[in-house]
Design a protein around this motif. Structure first.
Motif, mmCIF file in Angstrom:
data_model
loop_
_atom_site.group_PDB
_atom_site.id
_atom_site.type_symbol
_atom_site.label_atom_id
_atom_site.label_comp_id
_atom_site.label_asym_id
_atom_site.label_seq_id
_atom_site.Cartn_x
_atom_site.Cartn_y
_atom_site.Cartn_z
ATOM 1 N N MET A 130 26.280 -30.236 -6.613
ATOM 2 C CA MET A 130 26.365 -29.163 -7.606
ATOM 3 C C MET A 130 24.975 -28.581 -7.884
ATOM 4 S SD MET A 130 29.563 -28.932 -8.393
ATOM 5 C CE MET A 130 30.093 -29.602 -6.818
ATOM 6 N N GLU A 131 24.927 -27.311 -8.241
ATOM 7 C CA GLU A 131 23.671 -26.665 -8.617
ATOM 8 C C GLU A 131 23.341 -27.063 -10.053
ATOM 9 O OE1 GLU A 131 20.258 -24.585 -8.118
ATOM 10 O OE2 GLU A 131 21.782 -24.808 -6.567
ATOM 11 N N PRO A 132 22.272 -27.835 -10.270
ATOM 12 C CA PRO A 132 21.958 -28.295 -11.634
ATOM 13 C C PRO A 132 21.414 -27.162 -12.497
ATOM 14 C CG PRO A 132 20.245 -28.989 -10.118
ATOM 15 C CD PRO A 132 21.307 -28.335 -9.278
ATOM 16 N N PHE A 133 21.265 -27.460 -13.774
ATOM 17 C CA PHE A 133 20.718 -26.473 -14.698
ATOM 18 C C PHE A 133 19.192 -26.502 -14.723
ATOM 19 C CE2 PHE A 133 24.856 -26.656 -17.293
ATOM 20 C CZ PHE A 133 25.339 -25.517 -16.694
ATOM 21 N N VAL A 134 18.612 -27.660 -15.035
ATOM 22 C CA VAL A 134 17.168 -27.728 -15.270
ATOM 23 C C VAL A 134 16.441 -28.561 -14.222
ATOM 24 C CG1 VAL A 134 15.373 -28.438 -16.907
ATOM 25 C CG2 VAL A 134 17.455 -27.329 -17.742
ATOM 26 N N ILE A 135 16.995 -29.693 -13.845
ATOM 27 C CA ILE A 135 16.328 -30.508 -12.834
ATOM 28 C C ILE A 135 16.267 -29.741 -11.523
ATOM 29 C CG2 ILE A 135 17.010 -32.673 -13.917
ATOM 30 C CD1 ILE A 135 19.182 -32.927 -11.738
ATOM 31 N N ASN A 136 15.350 -30.132 -10.663
ATOM 32 C CA ASN A 136 15.145 -29.406 -9.409
ATOM 33 C C ASN A 136 16.240 -29.677 -8.386
ATOM 34 O OD1 ASN A 136 12.698 -28.354 -10.421
ATOM 35 N ND2 ASN A 136 11.619 -30.220 -9.821
ATOM 36 N N SER A 137 16.698 -30.927 -8.327
ATOM 37 C CA SER A 137 17.760 -31.281 -7.393
ATOM 38 C C SER A 137 18.344 -32.622 -7.790
ATOM 39 C CB SER A 137 17.229 -31.375 -5.951
ATOM 40 O OG SER A 137 16.544 -32.598 -5.746
ATOM 41 N N SER A 138 19.476 -32.967 -7.185
ATOM 42 C CA SER A 138 20.134 -34.246 -7.477
ATOM 43 C C SER A 138 19.317 -35.439 -6.998
ATOM 44 C CB SER A 138 21.511 -34.287 -6.810
ATOM 45 O OG SER A 138 21.395 -34.181 -5.401
ATOM 46 N N LYS A 139 18.342 -35.196 -6.136
ATOM 47 C CA LYS A 139 17.522 -36.283 -5.583
ATOM 48 C C LYS A 139 16.158 -36.391 -6.260
ATOM 49 C CE LYS A 139 19.629 -35.865 -0.971
ATOM 50 N NZ LYS A 139 20.287 -37.175 -0.947
ATOM 51 N N GLN A 140 15.956 -35.659 -7.348
ATOM 52 C CA GLN A 140 14.641 -35.620 -7.983
ATOM 53 C C GLN A 140 14.237 -36.954 -8.604
ATOM 54 O OE1 GLN A 140 14.202 -32.422 -10.790
ATOM 55 N NE2 GLN A 140 12.147 -33.049 -11.419
ATOM 56 N N PHE A 141 15.216 -37.733 -9.051
ATOM 57 C CA PHE A 141 14.935 -39.006 -9.715
ATOM 58 C C PHE A 141 15.620 -40.141 -8.946
ATOM 59 C CE2 PHE A 141 14.899 -35.593 -12.839
ATOM 60 C CZ PHE A 141 13.641 -35.742 -13.395
ATOM 61 N N PRO A 142 15.115 -40.443 -7.752
ATOM 62 C CA PRO A 142 15.790 -41.428 -6.894
ATOM 63 C C PRO A 142 15.744 -42.831 -7.484
ATOM 64 C CG PRO A 142 13.625 -40.897 -6.007
ATOM 65 C CD PRO A 142 13.873 -39.940 -7.146
ATOM 66 N N LEU A 143 16.732 -43.616 -7.146
ATOM 67 C CA LEU A 143 16.814 -45.003 -7.592
ATOM 68 C C LEU A 143 16.661 -45.941 -6.397
ATOM 69 C CD1 LEU A 143 19.860 -44.749 -10.041
ATOM 70 C CD2 LEU A 143 17.440 -44.977 -10.650
ATOM 71 N N PRO A 144 16.113 -47.125 -6.618
ATOM 72 C CA PRO A 144 16.031 -48.097 -5.525
ATOM 73 C C PRO A 144 17.425 -48.580 -5.152
ATOM 74 C CG PRO A 144 15.464 -49.137 -7.602
ATOM 75 C CD PRO A 144 15.588 -47.669 -7.888
ATOM 76 N N PRO A 145 17.605 -49.078 -3.947
ATOM 77 C CA PRO A 145 18.935 -49.584 -3.561
ATOM 78 C C PRO A 145 19.368 -50.735 -4.467
ATOM 79 C CG PRO A 145 17.495 -49.376 -1.657
ATOM 80 C CD PRO A 145 16.631 -49.203 -2.855
ATOM 81 N N PRO A 146 20.652 -50.896 -4.705
ATOM 82 C CA PRO A 146 21.140 -52.057 -5.457
ATOM 83 C C PRO A 146 21.000 -53.317 -4.604
ATOM 84 C CG PRO A 146 22.981 -50.809 -4.574
ATOM 85 C CD PRO A 146 21.746 -50.015 -4.269
ATOM 86 N N PRO A 147 21.176 -54.503 -5.185
ATOM 87 C CA PRO A 147 21.040 -55.742 -4.409
ATOM 88 C C PRO A 147 21.909 -55.737 -3.151
ATOM 89 C CG PRO A 147 21.167 -56.256 -6.736
ATOM 90 C CD PRO A 147 21.432 -54.774 -6.605
ATOM 91 N N ALA A 148 21.290 -56.060 -2.037
ATOM 92 C CA ALA A 148 22.007 -56.066 -0.756
ATOM 93 C C ALA A 148 23.003 -57.216 -0.707
ATOM 94 C CB ALA A 148 21.010 -56.181 0.390
ATOM 95 N N TYR A 149 24.045 -57.026 0.069
ATOM 96 C CA TYR A 149 25.055 -58.075 0.209
ATOM 97 C C TYR A 149 24.427 -59.353 0.755
ATOM 98 C CZ TYR A 149 28.796 -60.926 2.019
ATOM 99 O OH TYR A 149 29.612 -61.991 2.289
ATOM 100 N N SER A 150 24.879 -60.465 0.199
ATOM 101 C CA SER A 150 24.488 -61.785 0.689
ATOM 102 C C SER A 150 25.548 -62.783 0.241
ATOM 103 C CB SER A 150 23.123 -62.195 0.131
ATOM 104 O OG SER A 150 22.831 -63.537 0.480
ATOM 105 N N ALA A 151 25.797 -63.772 1.081
ATOM 106 C CA ALA A 151 26.712 -64.854 0.709
ATOM 107 C C ALA A 151 25.958 -66.029 0.108
ATOM 108 C CB ALA A 151 27.504 -65.314 1.941
ATOM 109 N N ASP A 152 24.632 -65.949 0.108
ATOM 110 C CA ASP A 152 23.793 -67.011 -0.450
ATOM 111 C C ASP A 152 24.010 -67.081 -1.960
ATOM 112 O OD1 ASP A 152 21.786 -68.679 -1.379
ATOM 113 O OD2 ASP A 152 20.224 -67.802 -0.117
ATOM 114 N N THR A 153 24.376 -68.244 -2.454
ATOM 115 C CA THR A 153 24.665 -68.399 -3.893
ATOM 116 C C THR A 153 23.431 -68.190 -4.761
ATOM 117 O OG1 THR A 153 24.348 -70.795 -3.678
ATOM 118 C CG2 THR A 153 26.613 -69.948 -3.516
#
Length: 437
Positions: free
Chosen positions: A200-223
């Protein structure tokens, strides 16, 4: 959805005051609040998804503000600072306008175009406009209506090219069954909602990617891995929720379409959206401070901008990572029968959208009304019979975020990162927009 005649007359008696032998006068700020309530009712009735509801609030409230701001020349135009809008019309010099009427007309010109239940809106307008007409001469009335209509049409022109109409009818998003990947969730297994929202075309921010987030915890079966630990945290917490935690989760649920199951029967509860909840808080702040009508219009517009832009950023990340929801992982690895306290909404996990938009909204409202702003949030009284007291907007937003973890629908990392992104967006909006001349 339509007002009962008696309740509508009660509303009108609040908005319009008549003295014996004199013309009626208008309670301008209350008109804008009533307009907002009418739009919220339609959003609930039409079951718009949370991102789409934010778009409706955004355009309607920009239209209202752009007409209303002319009542106080110290307020700056917002749409001249936002990409994609044409230059706004200007009132004729030396002519009298009723800008509350113009704002109301602009608001509903937009609302008619981007909602479904237009008959309900029209019923409300059919009662409101004649009351306005009692307070002014015919030329002022006609001039004000025409001015509001011009602004409304200008706003709609931008809405038609913001990539919302262009993304209707896209194929369904069903995710996949890969490790840590989102897939439709129980009990109804709906497909992913608004997976194109990041475009979507935002109102004020420059783009949807302007405030990137780090990846969430990667999958692992390690308890001992972050992935497994976050899953266990949600499961254990939801097995031992306190009454207070349950109330908090329920208060901030704001799921606009919860499907209830009773044997072979299914029915849906319609409720306010997350954005609608913060529009309600905006109304409370305005009324508590006796804000003048232009500040009311500005507060609704800025909160709506924060909602729309933060939904765009949050949804960009949601579908970029397409991260698994707690219920899916818990059902597959811990407890096949477990369901969270709240019904999981149909879109990916990361980041928590309600945390994101709440942090953005609270940042804007703190700027407008100050920190440590104490208020009683009665927004949910009419829907679920609950109210809560907060010492600040930010504390309300923090409670919103943790409520998603209490409700079992989000991992802690998701609410934390959503909150962080929302504050970044809110601060950017405040810093970029010139709000006063």
């Amino acid at each position: 959805m339509k007002y009962h005649k008696a309740s509508l007359m009660l509303l009108l008696s609040v908005l319009f005051l008549t003295n014996c032998g004199k013309k009626a006068t208008i309670n301008d700020a209350e008109i804008l609040h009533a307009n907002e309530e009418e739009l919220t009712k339609v959003i609930i009735y039409d079951v718009f998804t949370p991102p789409v509801a934010s778009r409706i609030y955004g355009y309607a409230n920009l239209a209202s503000y752009e007409a209303m701001r002319y009542a106080d020349p110290t307020y700056s135009s917002l749409i001249t600072q936002i990409k994609g809008f044409d230059a706004p019309p200007v009132p004729e010099k030396g002519k009298i306008y009723n800008f509350t009427l113009a704002a109301t007309k602009a608001f509903f010109v937009v609302a008619h175009k981007i909602t479904f239940s237009v008959d309900t809106l029209q019923d409300y307008e059919d009662k409101i406009y004649p009351m306005f007409k009692q307070t002014m001469d015919d030329s002022t009335y006609a001039r004000s209506i025409a001015f509001g209509e011009k602004i409304g049409k200008l706003i709609i022109k931008r809405a038609m090219v913001d990539n919302y109409p262009q993304t209707r009818g896209k194929p369904k998003y069903l995710g996949n069954n890969g490790h840590a990947m989102w897939r439709p969730t129980p009990p109804d297994y709906f497909d992913g909602v608004e997976y194109c929202w990041g475009t979507m075309e935002p109102f004020v921010i420059n783009s949807s990617k302007q405030f990137p987030l780090p990846p969430p915890p990667a999958y692992s079966a390690d308890t001992n891995s972050a992935f497994v630990k976050q899953v266990q945290q949600v499961y254990r917490l939801n097995k031992s929720l306190t009454n207070e935690q349950k109330i908090i989760a329920r208060f901030w649920d704001d799921n606009p379409f919860v499907v209830q199951h009773s044997g072979h029967m299914m029915f849906a509860d319609k409720k306010i959206t997350p954005g609608g909840h913060w529009i309600g808080i905006t109304s409370i702040a305005c009324k508590q401070t006796h804000a003048n009508v232009v500040k009311v219009a500005q507060a609704y517009a800025l909160t709506s901008i924060a909602l729309f832009d933060s939904f765009i950023c949050g949804w960009e990340a949601k579908y970029e990572y397409s991260y698994i929801r707690p219920v899916s992982q818990i059902n597959e690895t811990i407890d096949r029968e477990w369901l969270p306290m709240l019904q999981t909404p149909p879109f990916p996990e990361y980041p928590a959208g309600h945390a994101d938009i709440s942090a953005a909204s609270s940042t804007v409202l703190t700027y407008l009304f100050g920190d440590n702003f104490k208020f009683l949030d009665t927004t949910e009284m009419r829907y679920i019979g609950l109210q809560r007291h907060f010492d600040s907007f930010n504390k309300a937003a923090d409670e919103t975020a943790i409520s998603r973890n209490y409700g079992g629908i989000h991992f802690l990392n998701s609410v934390q990162k959503g909150t962080f992104q929302g504050h970044e967006i809110g601060n950017f909006i405040i810093q970029k927009l010139k709000l006063k001349n």
